[in-house]
Design a protein around this motif. Structure first.
Motif, PDB file in Angstrom:
ATOM      1  N   ALA A  28       0.738  -1.335   0.088  1.00 51.66           N
ATOM      2  CA  ALA A  28      -0.093   0.104  -0.039  1.00 51.66           C
ATOM      3  C   ALA A  28       0.747   1.276  -0.175  1.00 51.66           C
ATOM      4  O   ALA A  28       0.279   2.401   0.029  1.00 51.66           O
ATOM      5  N   LEU A  29       2.028   1.177   0.236  1.00 48.96           N
ATOM      6  CA  LEU A  29       2.974   2.168   0.250  1.00 48.96           C
ATOM      7  C   LEU A  29       2.800   3.181  -1.196  1.00 48.96           C
ATOM      8  O   LEU A  29       2.729   2.357  -2.285  1.00 48.96           O
ATOM      9  N   ASP A  30       2.780   4.243  -1.104  1.00 50.95           N
ATOM     10  CA  ASP A  30       2.606   5.144  -2.357  1.00 50.95           C
ATOM     11  C   ASP A  30       3.736   4.750  -3.546  1.00 50.95           C
ATOM     12  O   ASP A  30       3.608   5.041  -4.711  1.00 50.95           O
ATOM     13  N   SER A  31       5.093   4.485  -3.104  1.00 45.78           N
ATOM     14  CA  SER A  31       6.053   4.118  -4.039  1.00 45.78           C
ATOM     15  C   SER A  31       5.829   2.678  -4.392  1.00 45.78           C
ATOM     16  O   SER A  31       6.235   2.412  -5.744  1.00 45.78           O
ATOM     17  N   VAL A  32       5.070   1.869  -3.979  1.00 49.22           N
ATOM     18  CA  VAL A  32       4.730   0.644  -4.657  1.00 49.22           C
ATOM     19  C   VAL A  32       3.433   0.675  -5.170  1.00 49.22           C
ATOM     20  O   VAL A  32       3.263   0.305  -6.529  1.00 49.22           O
ATOM     21  N   ASP A  33       2.375   1.023  -4.515  1.00 54.68           N
ATOM     22  CA  ASP A  33       1.014   1.480  -5.166  1.00 54.68           C
ATOM     23  C   ASP A  33       0.361   0.452  -5.758  1.00 54.68           C
ATOM     24  O   ASP A  33      -0.203   0.151  -6.700  1.00 54.68           O
ATOM     25  N   ILE A  34       0.406  -0.957  -5.329  1.00 48.52           N
ATOM     26  CA  ILE A  34      -0.130  -2.087  -5.584  1.00 48.52           C
ATOM     27  C   ILE A  34      -1.614  -2.158  -4.941  1.00 48.52           C
ATOM     28  O   ILE A  34      -2.697  -2.666  -5.302  1.00 48.52           O
ATOM     29  N   LEU A  35      -1.629  -1.845  -3.578  1.00 45.21           N
ATOM     30  CA  LEU A  35      -2.709  -1.911  -2.891  1.00 45.21           C
ATOM     31  C   LEU A  35      -3.228  -0.315  -2.486  1.00 45.21           C
ATOM     32  O   LEU A  35      -3.371  -0.209  -1.381  1.00 45.21           O
ATOM     33  N   GLY A  36      -3.226   0.538  -3.438  1.00 40.15           N
ATOM     34  CA  GLY A  36      -3.605   1.824  -3.127  1.00 40.15           C
ATOM     35  C   GLY A  36      -5.061   2.038  -3.023  1.00 40.15           C
ATOM     36  O   GLY A  36      -5.738   0.798  -2.664  1.00 40.15           O
ATOM     37  N   ASP A  37      -5.476   3.082  -2.781  1.00 38.07           N
ATOM     38  CA  ASP A  37      -7.078   3.359  -2.101  1.00 38.07           C
ATOM     39  C   ASP A  37      -8.040   2.586  -3.435  1.00 38.07           C
ATOM     40  O   ASP A  37      -8.956   1.832  -3.011  1.00 38.07           O
ATOM     41  N   ILE A  38      -7.761   2.696  -4.442  1.00 37.51           N
ATOM     42  CA  ILE A  38      -8.785   2.390  -5.350  1.00 37.51           C
ATOM     43  C   ILE A  38      -8.482   0.822  -5.612  1.00 37.51           C
ATOM     44  O   ILE A  38      -9.447   0.036  -5.743  1.00 37.51           O
ATOM     45  N   ALA A  39      -7.291   0.197  -5.538  1.00 37.45           N
ATOM     46  CA  ALA A  39      -7.202  -1.186  -5.642  1.00 37.45           C
ATOM     47  C   ALA A  39      -7.955  -1.726  -4.383  1.00 37.45           C
ATOM     48  O   ALA A  39      -8.512  -2.943  -4.560  1.00 37.45           O
ATOM     49  N   ARG A  40      -7.581  -1.302  -3.244  1.00 35.37           N
ATOM     50  CA  ARG A  40      -8.079  -1.591  -2.200  1.00 35.37           C
ATOM     51  C   ARG A  40      -9.606  -1.671  -2.186  1.00 35.37           C
ATOM     52  O   ARG A  40     -10.305  -2.541  -1.568  1.00 35.37           O
ATOM     53  N   LYS A  41     -10.125  -0.653  -2.622  1.00 40.43           N
ATOM     54  CA  LYS A  41     -11.731  -0.423  -2.565  1.00 40.43           C
ATOM     55  C   LYS A  41     -12.314  -1.607  -3.533  1.00 40.43           C
ATOM     56  O   LYS A  41     -13.317  -2.410  -3.204  1.00 40.43           O
ATOM     57  N   HIS A  42     -11.651  -1.959  -4.621  1.00 43.99           N
ATOM     58  CA  HIS A  42     -12.276  -3.217  -5.620  1.00 43.99           C
ATOM     59  C   HIS A  42     -12.141  -4.524  -4.986  1.00 43.99           C
ATOM     60  O   HIS A  42     -12.858  -5.122  -5.000  1.00 43.99           O
ATOM     61  N   LEU A  43     -10.901  -4.611  -4.273  1.00 39.56           N
ATOM     62  CA  LEU A  43     -10.592  -5.782  -3.647  1.00 39.56           C
ATOM     63  C   LEU A  43     -11.356  -6.080  -2.456  1.00 39.56           C
ATOM     64  O   LEU A  43     -11.724  -7.244  -2.321  1.00 39.56           O
ATOM     65  N   ASN A  44     -11.931  -4.954  -1.832  1.00 42.46           N
ATOM     66  CA  ASN A  44     -12.793  -5.193  -0.759  1.00 42.46           C
ATOM     67  C   ASN A  44     -14.072  -5.590  -1.219  1.00 42.46           C
ATOM     68  O   ASN A  44     -14.872  -6.287  -0.378  1.00 42.46           O
ATOM     69  N   LYS A  45     -14.661  -5.167  -2.237  1.00 46.52           N
ATOM     70  CA  LYS A  45     -15.836  -5.746  -2.887  1.00 46.52           C
ATOM     71  C   LYS A  45     -15.930  -6.994  -3.276  1.00 46.52           C
ATOM     72  O   LYS A  45     -16.835  -7.647  -2.945  1.00 46.52           O
TER      73      LYS A  45
END
Length: 398
Positions: A28-45
């Motif tokens: 989720a780190l900004d430098s990695v950005d694999i589990l960012g806010d948008i990705a986390r939102k979709h994965l949560n769904k």
């Protein structure tokens, strides 16, 4: 079993959770950005609508029969007690710390609603695999452990969205109703206005009564509609709850069970597929947990005495209450197998529920404050859950 053996057995699942959570934070780190806010939102769904219902339904269908269901009646009672005692302690905490009005519901919710779904689903199967586990064969332990944890998740979801949701909703409202006139002035004006109206003939009494009844019926219908909306029935009947209902129906009704459960069942491939999909829930939820904790590092203006109070309630007071209640009913004669006892005790020692963070985002109040609460309480869970799990293992194995 020695204390050291029990401690090692209890610490392994927590360490696994920490490692996977750390990976989630890294992704989720900004430098990695694999589990960012948008990705986390979709994965949560995906977790909410697919993984969790599949996990709950498949495990309950395999392990719950009519006979075993009769032995699980105490779990709903136990879950209700955790919410009730936590609410009382949370209310006392608000009186002591005096948080801002819009955070009172958040504090009570964090104290009353523990993560009694996802944490047991993560911890219990891992506990079954440990060599020093007192719960017997690994496959049997995992099957029943996941069934108990799945039922815990479904019960927690019902209370979460029917009770905690409305507490946070009420305290998050920023509506101030001002009364411009005193009640006596309002009454005098009404009386004066009504006295100016001419008296109606008695023949019109029936029509007036009909209008009043119609008006009363309309108001009742409006009140019921509003009440249903406030209870958020769509949230109460979450996919996990529906999955639990499906699992109970399949497991407890013999024709459905014979048709779907077991290697000789004609449609066992359906159950196998659901179980395969459900297995993805545990690692995915743990990754999301680590990613969500990262936002707590940004800090907020919440008083640290509130965080300390919540941690004290969740990791000291509630577990002690849980030991008193669960062990008390066992000594009173209620037959509970060791694994079920462990799950019931664990319900008192878990950190605050993650879904409260979703509620704060929904109402636009308390997001940063709850991120800090999650950061500290889930950080402390590494120590608290290990120690309490060791104690619980010792109690149920003795």
């Amino acid at each position: 079993m020695s204390f050291i053996t029990l401690f090692i057995t209890a610490s392994m699942p927590i360490l696994k959770v920490l490692l996977i959570s750390a990976l989630g934070s890294f992704l989720a780190l900004d430098s990695v950005d694999i589990l960012g806010d948008i990705a986390r939102k979709h994965l949560n769904k995906v977790v909410f609508f697919v993984f969790n219902p599949a996990l709950v339904a498949s495990n309950l269908a395999k392990t719950i029969t009519y006979e075993t269901f009769l032995t699980l009646w105490f779990m709903p009672v136990n879950v209700f007690i955790t919410f009730l005692i936590g609410s009382i302690l949370g209310w006392i905490l608000t009186k002591i710390t005096k948080p801002p009005k819009h955070l009172k519901g958040l504090v009570i919710g964090a104290c009353s609603a523990g993560n009694i779904g996802k944490m047991p689903i993560i911890i219990v199967p891992a506990m079954c695999k440990e060599e020093g586990s007192p719960f017997g064969a690994v496959d049997v332990c995992q099957s029943y452990g996941l069934a108990y944890a799945s039922l815990s998740m479904a019960l927690g979801a019902i209370l979460m969205w029917s009770y905690v949701y409305n507490i946070i909703r009420i305290s998050s409202r920023d509506v101030v109703v001002e009364i411009c006139a005193s009640p006596s002035e309002g009454f005098d004006d009404t009386f004066k206005n009504s006295s100016k109206q001419p008296l109606l003939p008695s023949a019109d009494y029936t029509s007036i009564t009909t209008v009043n009844q119609s008006s009363f019926s309309s108001r009742m219908q409006q009140w019921l509609t509003t009440s249903i909306d406030k209870l958020n029935l769509k949230a109460i009947l979450a996919p996990s709850t529906i999955g639990a209902i499906v699992g109970f129906v399949i497991g407890m009704i013999s024709p459905f069970r014979k048709f779907l459960i077991g290697n000789s069942a004609p449609l066992h491939v359906v159950e196998d597929s659901a179980y395969l999909v459900g297995e993805a829930a545990i690692p995915t939820v743990t990754l999301i947990l680590g990613a969500n904790l990262l936002s707590g590092l940004k800090g907020s203006q919440i008083q640290y005495k509130i965080v300390i109070g919540i941690a004290t309630i969740r990791y000291i007071l509630l577990p002690l209450v849980g030991i008193f209640i669960v062990r008390g009913v066992v000594r009173a004669g209620l037959q509970l197998d060791p694994l079920l006892q462990f799950v019931l005790l664990l319900q008192y020692a878990v950190p605050p529920a993650m879904n409260i963070g979703t509620m704060t985002q929904l109402f636009g109040r308390g997001q940063s404050e709850y991120s800090v609460i999650m950061l500290w309480t889930y950080g402390l869970a590494a120590v608290a859950l290990t120690l309490w799990s060791t104690m619980f293992l010792w109690l149920v194995a003795s």
